[in-house]
Motif scaffolding. Structure first.
Motif, PDB file in Angstrom:
ATOM      1  N   GLY A 182       0.805  -1.215   0.000  1.00 46.06           N
ATOM      2  CA  GLY A 182       0.000   0.000   0.000  1.00 46.06           C
ATOM      3  C   GLY A 182       0.815   1.230   0.000  1.00 46.06           C
ATOM      4  N   PRO A 183       0.565   2.384   0.379  1.00 45.45           N
ATOM      5  CA  PRO A 183      -0.383   3.369  -0.134  1.00 45.45           C
ATOM      6  C   PRO A 183      -0.122   3.737  -1.601  1.00 45.45           C
ATOM      7  CG  PRO A 183       1.219   4.480   1.245  1.00 45.45           C
ATOM      8  CD  PRO A 183       1.512   2.978   1.309  1.00 45.45           C
ATOM      9  N   LEU A 187      -1.686   2.825  -4.275  1.00 42.03           N
ATOM     10  CA  LEU A 187      -1.726   1.634  -5.113  1.00 42.03           C
ATOM     11  C   LEU A 187      -2.775   1.790  -6.215  1.00 42.03           C
ATOM     12  CD1 LEU A 187      -0.571  -1.254  -5.259  1.00 42.03           C
ATOM     13  CD2 LEU A 187      -2.474  -1.982  -3.818  1.00 42.03           C
TER      14      LEU A 187
END
Length: 127
Positions: free
Chosen positions: A119-120, A122
């Motif tokens: 993540g972030p 994505l």
């Protein structure tokens, strides 16, 4: 469905001393050096970045110095096909990643996931 995101800013350095290059870029960017020999082969150095920032790698190369981007993905082949549909082309496969060329002439790499947490920021792409 597969995922990808910008993962690395790679500073290609045509130098004899990668540690000296890492020292310069560390000071220039205000990022501490994590290692000057990431894989034990003298080819990669890494600067410290936050979890939500792209990693900054220095790579010892035998071509003129430049900067390139890495796109990390959980499905290299699917991401390469997606980028080809946008006009990119495959240049060469290197051990575990593809070197690609954008329609603008810029080279970049499609690599496997680089950090434990994906993540972030994505992107999610349909097949």
């Amino acid at each position: 469905m597969h995922h990808s995101r910008l993962s690395n800013i790679v500073i290609d350095c045509e130098v004899d001393d990668l540690a000296a290059a890492a020292e310069f870029w560390s000071r220039a960017l205000g990022k501490p050096i994590v290692t000057t020999d990431q894989d034990g082969d003298g080819k990669y150095a890494e600067l410290a970045t936050a979890a939500d920032e792209p990693q900054i790698l220095l790579q010892k190369v035998e071509h003129p110095s430049r900067v390139h981007l890495d796109i990390e993905t959980d499905d290299i082949e699917a991401e390469v096909r997606r980028l080809e549909a946008l006009g990119a082309r495959r240049v060469t496969f290197r051990e575990r990643w593809w070197v690609m060329q954008a329609p603008t002439g810029h080279r970049f790499c499609v690599v496997r996931r680089q950090r434990e947490a994906f993540g972030p920021h994505l992107n999610e792409w349909p097949e």
